[in-house]
Write a protein that holds these residues in place. Structure first.
Motif, PDB file in Angstrom:
ATOM      1  N   GLU A 198      -4.665  13.691  -1.548  1.00  0.00           N
ATOM      2  CA  GLU A 198      -4.175  12.382  -1.129  1.00  0.00           C
ATOM      3  C   GLU A 198      -4.686  11.276  -2.053  1.00  0.00           C
ATOM      4  N   PHE A 199      -3.778  10.366  -2.376  1.00  0.00           N
ATOM      5  CA  PHE A 199      -4.106   9.217  -3.214  1.00  0.00           C
ATOM      6  C   PHE A 199      -3.553   7.961  -2.557  1.00  0.00           C
ATOM      7  N   ALA A 200      -4.158   6.830  -2.899  1.00  0.00           N
ATOM      8  CA  ALA A 200      -3.700   5.548  -2.367  1.00  0.00           C
ATOM      9  C   ALA A 200      -3.513   4.578  -3.532  1.00  0.00           C
ATOM     10  N   PHE A 201      -2.381   3.868  -3.515  1.00  0.00           N
ATOM     11  CA  PHE A 201      -2.088   2.857  -4.523  1.00  0.00           C
ATOM     12  C   PHE A 201      -1.969   1.501  -3.841  1.00  0.00           C
ATOM     13  N   ILE A 202      -2.504   0.479  -4.464  1.00  0.00           N
ATOM     14  CA  ILE A 202      -2.281  -0.891  -4.016  1.00  0.00           C
ATOM     15  C   ILE A 202      -1.572  -1.623  -5.147  1.00  0.00           C
ATOM     16  N   ALA A 225      -4.503  12.312 -12.932  1.00  0.00           N
ATOM     17  CA  ALA A 225      -5.223  11.034 -12.938  1.00  0.00           C
ATOM     18  C   ALA A 225      -4.729  10.080 -14.019  1.00  0.00           C
ATOM     19  N   PRO A 226      -4.604  10.509 -15.292  1.00  0.00           N
ATOM     20  CA  PRO A 226      -4.115   9.560 -16.302  1.00  0.00           C
ATOM     21  C   PRO A 226      -2.676   9.137 -16.070  1.00  0.00           C
ATOM     22  N   GLU A 227      -1.867  10.015 -15.471  1.00  0.00           N
ATOM     23  CA  GLU A 227      -0.494   9.635 -15.134  1.00  0.00           C
ATOM     24  C   GLU A 227      -0.495   8.502 -14.110  1.00  0.00           C
ATOM     25  N   PHE A 228      -1.393   8.591 -13.135  1.00  0.00           N
ATOM     26  CA  PHE A 228      -1.495   7.544 -12.123  1.00  0.00           C
ATOM     27  C   PHE A 228      -1.982   6.234 -12.738  1.00  0.00           C
ATOM     28  N   ARG A 229      -2.985   6.339 -13.610  1.00  0.00           N
ATOM     29  CA  ARG A 229      -3.546   5.125 -14.216  1.00  0.00           C
ATOM     30  C   ARG A 229      -2.500   4.368 -15.031  1.00  0.00           C
ATOM     31  N   LYS A 230      -1.763   5.079 -15.857  1.00  0.00           N
ATOM     32  CA  LYS A 230      -0.832   4.402 -16.752  1.00  0.00           C
ATOM     33  C   LYS A 230       0.461   3.983 -16.063  1.00  0.00           C
ATOM     34  N   SER A 231       0.650   4.404 -14.811  1.00  0.00           N
ATOM     35  CA  SER A 231       1.873   4.055 -14.082  1.00  0.00           C
ATOM     36  C   SER A 231       1.758   2.745 -13.312  1.00  0.00           C
ATOM     37  N   VAL A 232       0.558   2.139 -13.305  1.00  0.00           N
ATOM     38  CA  VAL A 232       0.368   0.906 -12.538  1.00  0.00           C
ATOM     39  C   VAL A 232      -0.109  -0.220 -13.444  1.00  0.00           C
ATOM     40  N   LYS A 233       0.079  -1.453 -12.987  1.00  0.00           N
ATOM     41  CA  LYS A 233      -0.356  -2.621 -13.751  1.00  0.00           C
ATOM     42  C   LYS A 233      -1.883  -2.719 -13.749  1.00  0.00           C
ATOM     43  N   LYS A 234      -2.386  -3.573 -14.629  1.00  0.00           N
ATOM     44  CA  LYS A 234      -3.826  -3.709 -14.802  1.00  0.00           C
ATOM     45  C   LYS A 234      -4.520  -4.159 -13.520  1.00  0.00           C
ATOM     46  N   ASN A 235      -3.879  -5.055 -12.756  1.00  0.00           N
ATOM     47  CA  ASN A 235      -4.526  -5.569 -11.548  1.00  0.00           C
ATOM     48  C   ASN A 235      -4.191  -4.746 -10.306  1.00  0.00           C
ATOM     49  N   ASP A 236      -3.456  -3.629 -10.488  1.00  0.00           N
ATOM     50  CA  ASP A 236      -3.194  -2.734  -9.365  1.00  0.00           C
ATOM     51  C   ASP A 236      -4.372  -1.777  -9.194  1.00  0.00           C
ATOM     52  N   PHE A 237      -4.272  -0.901  -8.214  1.00  0.00           N
ATOM     53  CA  PHE A 237      -5.421  -0.071  -7.855  1.00  0.00           C
ATOM     54  C   PHE A 237      -4.932   1.299  -7.419  1.00  0.00           C
ATOM     55  N   VAL A 238      -5.645   2.343  -7.847  1.00  0.00           N
ATOM     56  CA  VAL A 238      -5.337   3.698  -7.397  1.00  0.00           C
ATOM     57  C   VAL A 238      -6.647   4.417  -7.114  1.00  0.00           C
ATOM     58  N   ALA A 239      -6.682   5.182  -6.028  1.00  0.00           N
ATOM     59  CA  ALA A 239      -7.891   5.909  -5.631  1.00  0.00           C
ATOM     60  C   ALA A 239      -7.517   7.280  -5.087  1.00  0.00           C
ATOM     61  N   ARG A 240      -8.427   8.216  -5.250  1.00  0.00           N
ATOM     62  CA  ARG A 240      -8.263   9.519  -4.600  1.00  0.00           C
ATOM     63  C   ARG A 240      -9.003   9.445  -3.271  1.00  0.00           C
ATOM     64  N   LEU A 242       0.858  -1.179   0.000  1.00  0.00           N
ATOM     65  CA  LEU A 242       0.000   0.000   0.000  1.00  0.00           C
ATOM     66  C   LEU A 242       0.899   1.235   0.000  1.00  0.00           C
ATOM     67  N   ALA A 243       0.658   2.131  -0.922  1.00  0.00           N
ATOM     68  CA  ALA A 243       1.400   3.389  -0.989  1.00  0.00           C
ATOM     69  C   ALA A 243       0.427   4.547  -0.799  1.00  0.00           C
TER      70      ALA A 243
END
Length: 359
Positions: free
Chosen positions: A261-265, A241-256, A213-214
């Protein structure tokens, strides 16, 4: 110092909008419900022109159900409970209608079945019945068949209409679900969706797989809002938002999960992998240029502070979030953006903090 007038101007503009909201609602006789304030703020801020036109068309002394229809149409968060009640009522009406139609159809089938049984019994027990009697019975049966056929067709129509209506309700529920779990500015999942995802990482207190979790703070975003207004912040968020989306794998997760503040799994990662991903995201964010209002050719960049925690070191979602939050606080205490992974010795800063431009 040169930004002070701009800062003061934006504060004055926001205050003026809030005052105008209160005055407009009072003038139109609109009830002072929190959801109504949300609707009129959206309308008067000018961020959604179609909504603004819809509110303007209400005229003086609008009915509350007219206001709620607009809030539901534009999926404002304050109207989610009203929308849910409307969906429940529509569903109940549809089910009630088909229940009545089914009960009526069954009753008519029973009557028709009784008529058939009577005709068969007459044929079996009275073989010498006159042809005229037989013809009369057959005519009545024929008429009953015709009526039964019409009733069956009518019931089929009711069934088709109800199925269509329930399909529409299902679509409404899905739209409401998305609205309830999506951040309206970035289109990313919101804190509600994040909480569900975080809980799903653990099964009976054990991590379901290697994950990290980041928690991320976008440094400079709040100051940007104070100096240049909410519209500039929205512009920045829509670029991030698009920078966050394209920076993670398909099965990863990002939320505002907050204003900045944002959270990445991240799934199937080690601590080193998670750090590398966080650094890559930070680098991509630093390349984003946000144009400032009334400043020809002037832009501003943002940076990230990141606290990371590994799923296997935590006893559950709450514990994992706490660990990542502690790591993020440690970064903030250092006075400059960076990335830090939680460890038992985090208070002693034994883990290296990476500056944004570290190799």
């Amino acid at each position: 110092m040169t930004d002070k007038p701009q800062h003061d101007g934006n504060q004055a503009q926001n205050a003026a909008i809030l005052l105008k909201v209160a005055q407009t609602m009072a003038k139109l006789g609109v009830a002072a419900f929190p959801r109504n304030y949300e609707l009129f703020y959206e309308a008067l801020s000018g961020n959604n022109p179609p909504l603004t036109r819809a509110v303007a068309a209400l005229g003086a002394h609008p009915l509350q159900n007219q206001i709620e229809q607009i809030g539901i149409t534009y999926h404002l968060s304050g109207f989610a409970a009203v929308e849910a009640d409307a969906i429940r009522a529509d569903t109940a009406r549809a089910i009630c209608a088909i229940s009545h139609a089914l009960t009526d159809s069954i009753a008519k089938k029973d009557v028709f079945a009784a008529m058939l049984r009577g005709f068969i019994s007459r044929l079996e027990t009275d073989p010498v019945a006159g042809m005229s009697d037989f013809a009369d019975e057959a005519a009545r049966l024929r008429d009953a068949v015709a009526v039964f056929e019409r009733e069956e067709k009518a019931f089929a129509v009711v069934m088709t209409e109800t199925v269509t209506q329930l399909g529409g309700i299902d679509s409404q529920i899905e739209t409401m679900r998305k609205a309830a779990t999506r951040d309206p500015v970035t289109g990313l999942p919101n804190r509600i969706a994040f909480s569900a995802k975080l809980t799903a990482l653990y099964d009976d207190g054990k991590a379901t797989g290697p994950a990290a979790l980041a928690l991320v703070t976008v440094e400079g975003l709040r100051e940007m809002g104070e100096r240049h207004g909410a519209a500039t912040v929205e512009k920045a968020l829509k670029k991030l938002a698009p920078e966050f989306r394209k920076s993670v794998k398909k099965n990863d997760f990002v939320a505002r999960i907050g204003t900045d503040e944002f959270a990445f799994i991240f799934h199937d990662v080690s601590a080193d992998n998670a750090e590398a991903i966080a650094q890559r995201i930070c680098t991509s964010v630093e390349r984003v240029q946000v144009a400032l209002p009334n400043r020809a050719f002037k832009t501003q960049t943002l940076s990230l502070s990141t606290g990371i925690a590994m799923a296997f070191t935590a006893s559950g979602g709450v514990d994992l979030f706490t660990q990542a939050e502690l790591a993020l606080r440690a970064v903030h205490s250092g006075g400059k953006p960076g990335t830090l992974v939680f460890s038992a010795a985090i208070g002693g800063r034994t883990k290296k903090t990476y500056a944004p431009h570290a190799a």
